[in-house]
Structure formats: C-alpha cells, structure tokens
Design a protein around this motif. Structure first.
Motif, short mmCIF file in Angstrom:
data_model
loop_
_atom_site.label_atom_id
_atom_site.label_comp_id
_atom_site.label_asym_id
_atom_site.label_seq_id
_atom_site.Cartn_x
_atom_site.Cartn_y
_atom_site.Cartn_z
N ARG A 38 -6.46 10.19 0.57
CA ARG A 38 -7.34 9.46 1.21
C ARG A 38 -8.04 9.91 2.41
O ARG A 38 -8.04 10.89 3.07
CB ARG A 38 -7.44 8.47 1.06
N ALA A 59 -10.21 7.33 5.58
CA ALA A 59 -10.22 6.19 5.93
C ALA A 59 -11.57 5.70 7.02
O ALA A 59 -10.94 5.97 7.63
CB ALA A 59 -9.06 5.63 5.77
N PRO A 60 -13.01 6.43 7.20
CA PRO A 60 -13.88 6.47 8.47
C PRO A 60 -13.76 5.05 9.10
O PRO A 60 -13.81 4.31 7.86
CB PRO A 60 -14.86 6.71 7.04
N SER A 61 -14.27 4.94 9.87
CA SER A 61 -14.15 3.56 10.09
C SER A 61 -15.86 3.97 10.96
O SER A 61 -16.50 4.36 11.61
CB SER A 61 -13.42 2.95 11.80
N GLU A 106 -12.50 1.63 6.89
CA GLU A 106 -11.73 0.66 7.78
C GLU A 106 -13.14 -0.45 8.31
O GLU A 106 -13.40 0.09 9.36
CB GLU A 106 -10.41 1.47 8.68
N TYR A 132 -4.91 -2.98 12.68
CA TYR A 132 -4.67 -1.22 12.52
C TYR A 132 -3.69 -0.93 11.57
O TYR A 132 -3.55 -0.64 9.92
CB TYR A 132 -6.06 -0.07 12.72
N VAL A 181 -3.13 -0.76 7.44
CA VAL A 181 -2.98 0.91 7.32
C VAL A 181 -2.21 1.25 5.93
O VAL A 181 -2.36 1.85 4.89
CB VAL A 181 -3.48 1.92 8.04
N ARG A 230 -5.34 12.91 8.34
CA ARG A 230 -6.13 12.74 9.25
C ARG A 230 -5.97 13.56 10.95
O ARG A 230 -5.10 13.91 10.55
CB ARG A 230 -5.62 11.38 9.15
N LEU A 276 -4.06 10.72 15.61
CA LEU A 276 -2.93 9.77 15.08
C LEU A 276 -1.75 10.39 14.89
O LEU A 276 -0.87 9.45 14.19
CB LEU A 276 -4.16 9.09 14.14
N1 GLU Z 1 -10.17 4.81 9.79
C1 GLU Z 1 -9.75 5.52 11.06
C2 GLU Z 1 -10.41 5.80 11.98
O1 GLU Z 1 -11.39 6.28 11.71
C3 GLU Z 1 -8.23 6.25 10.33
C4 GLU Z 1 -7.50 6.17 10.05
C5 GLU Z 1 -5.95 6.41 8.90
O2 GLU Z 1 -6.70 7.75 8.63
O3 GLU Z 1 -5.19 6.62 9.47
O4 GLU Z 1 -10.33 6.76 13.30
#
Ligand code: GLU
Length: 308
Positions: free
Chosen positions: A9, A11-13, A45, A185, A189, A203, A207
């Motif tokens: 996946r 998961a952009p903000s 996100e 978050y 998540v 990612r 993180l």
């Molecule tokens: N939405 C987060 C971001 O853009 C990514 C979170 C994730 O991949 O768990 O930094």
C-alpha cells in the motif's frame, strides 16, 4: 495452493504536492508489491493537515509516473466508525483513559525529580490514576484526549524490518484520540492496514520507530502484523530530510525545467541503481530489474538546484 500474499500500500497525507522523496517511496512500495504478486492499494490519510486540491494533484502525479493502484481506495475520513469501534473494544478491556495534560504539563512532569520510573519521552502517567471526581473536575476545564493504558506501564516491543532487521522501541501510553476529537494516526494506521488486508508496509524510515508501537497496538486489537520495509529517505544537500522549501522538488516545480514525468522516473530509477544516467525506463523495465536486496541503504542526497 497458498493464498495470495497480503497487499502492499501507499498512504499519502494530502497536505501538499508529493516531492521526490515521497515519489521515490511510492515507487519502491509499488516495486515491492508488484514484484511479489501483491495487490497494491491506496489509502488517503486525510484526517489532518488537508490542503485543498492536494489529493487530486498527488493522484495525478503518481499516475504520471506509472504508479497504479488496485481498487478499492479508501480514505480515513470515511472510516471513523471503524476507529470508534476499535476504541470501544479497547475501552471494554480497560485499556483507555482520559488525559487532560497539555504539552507543557507533560514536559514539566517528565522533568520532575521523582520521574525516574519511565524512560525519556514517555508519557509520565499523570492522568492514569485520576479518580472519577478529579476527571469530572478536569472535564470542565478542557476536553480530554484518550490514551492507551499500556497494561504493564511502559514496555518495549520489537518488530522485524526487512531492511533494518530487529527494531525495538518503547511503547508508552500513546494517544488514541486527540483532544480535538481527531483519531490518532497510530490507531488509524493499524486498523486500516488490517481492514485493507495489507501484508506489507513500505514507507520512509522516519516512521521506523513508530512500527513497534503500531505492532503492539495491533496485538492488543487481535490484528495481524504486516511485514515492515522502511526505506531510506531523500535528503537535501544540508543533510536534512527533503522538503518543499528546498527548491524544485515536485513534478509541477520541475516541469518548466524540462523534467517530464518520464525523465523524473528515470532520475528516481538512477537513484535506486535501476537505470543508467539519463536512460529511459518504463515501470515494466524497473519491475524486471528490481532486486529488494540491492536497494541503496543510505539516504539519497539530491540537490534541487542542480535540477533547474
Ligand atoms: N500518511 C503518512 C505520511 O504521508 C504515511 C503513513 C504510513 O505509511 O504508515 O507520512
């Protein structure tokens, strides 16, 4: 026959345009998933820091590079009842409490002399033991955040990352819902990755230290733990993580300087050791050449001034 592996996946903000660092991470996530027979899913996100128009531009830029997704995409603002249910289930297990602390109170309590039992940075536990009367009094002053009551107080938890190996980090009473009502978050998540049957989380390695707390929370909720792959970030010449203020770092900034999406794909591929300088490559070429063991382990240092 074994079942298909869990999905990958991205998961952009939608807080702004994607820059070269974001695009490189998305490309890597796509390559890991597509070369391992995984579905590749999108999750927006959008619970926080949303900038109007950013989501559409992010999706357009990903598509221009050839980063495609399998349906269905989900967005976090459609998922609030699921977060509410998870919170209720933790609450039923006695694992949630109200916290009224401000940031300042937390840092003051954490530096008080009696604070010897918890490691640096851990929530000092101020609201963990409030009486019902004390809670009622504090509710009249400000809204509460909701925190996880880590049953053992503070624990360390270990996950295995495909690139970094074993990673151990502290898990303290993390926030599950902020005092403005927004779900954290770390909660969202974990629930969303399980809901989307994500088996692989690729990612940025900023993180990496969040993964143990997310895995710990998944365990409390009875959810499976995905494979983690935290990839090196892209940094500016100063050595700090690339940001939009570093110059022309988005497709829109780069386009007037002759950087078509095809050329940017090639640039990213060169940075990953998957193409020679200036070589035109398709996504299929990259998938055919991709070797997970060969991806550079150091941050990619990019000088935006050299691109314009
Ligand atoms: N939405 C987060 C971001 O853009 C990514 C979170 C994730 O991949 O768990 O930094």
């Amino acid at each position: 026959m074994s079942p298909p592996p869990g999905a990958g996946r991205y998961a952009p903000s939608p807080s702004g345009d994607l820059h070269l660092g974001n695009l490189r991470t998305a490309l890597l996530a796509w390559l890991f998933a597509r070369t391992e027979g995984r579905a590749f899913l999108l999750r927006i996100e959008d619970m926080d820091r949303v900038r109007p128009g950013a989501e559409a531009r992010q999706l357009r830029d990903l598509a221009r590079l050839g980063i495609t997704f399998d349906p269905p995409a989900i967005r976090q603002t459609d998922r609030l009842p699921a977060y509410e249910r998870a919170l209720a289930s933790l609450s039923e297990q006695g694992l949630v409490y109200e916290c009224f602390c401000t940031r300042r109170e937390i840092s003051e309590a954490a530096s008080a002399p009696h604070h010897t039992l918890r490691p640096d940075g851990a929530y000092p536990g101020t609201c963990r033991t409030l009486t019902p009367g004390e809670r009622a009094a504090r509710r009249t002053l400000r809204p509460a955040a909701l925190r996880l009551r880590v049953p053992e107080g503070v624990v360390t938890h270990t996950v295995t990352d495909r690139l970094a190996g074993e990673v151990t980090a502290m898990v303290d009473d993390l926030v599950l819902r902020r005092n403005d009502g927004v779900y954290a978050y770390n909660l969202a998540v974990v629930i969303d990755d399980a809901f989307q049957q994500v088996g692989q989380v690729v990612r940025g390695d900023d993180l990496l230290t969040s993964a143990p707390r997310q895995a710990y929370l998944a365990g409390l909720l009875g959810l499976p733990i995905p494979e983690y792959v935290h990839v090196p970030l892209v940094v500016a010449p100063s050595g700090t993580r690339l940001a939009k203020r570093d110059g022309a770092v988005t497709l829109a900034d780069l386009a007037p300087h002759g950087w078509t999406p095809d050329r940017v794909r090639s640039l990213l591929a060169v940075s990953l050791g998957l193409a020679g300088p200036g070589e035109a490559v398709t996504m299929e070429d990259l998938a055919a050449r991709f070797d997970p063991g060969g991806i550079p382990r150091e941050p990619w240092r990019v000088d935006p001034a050299a691109l314009t």
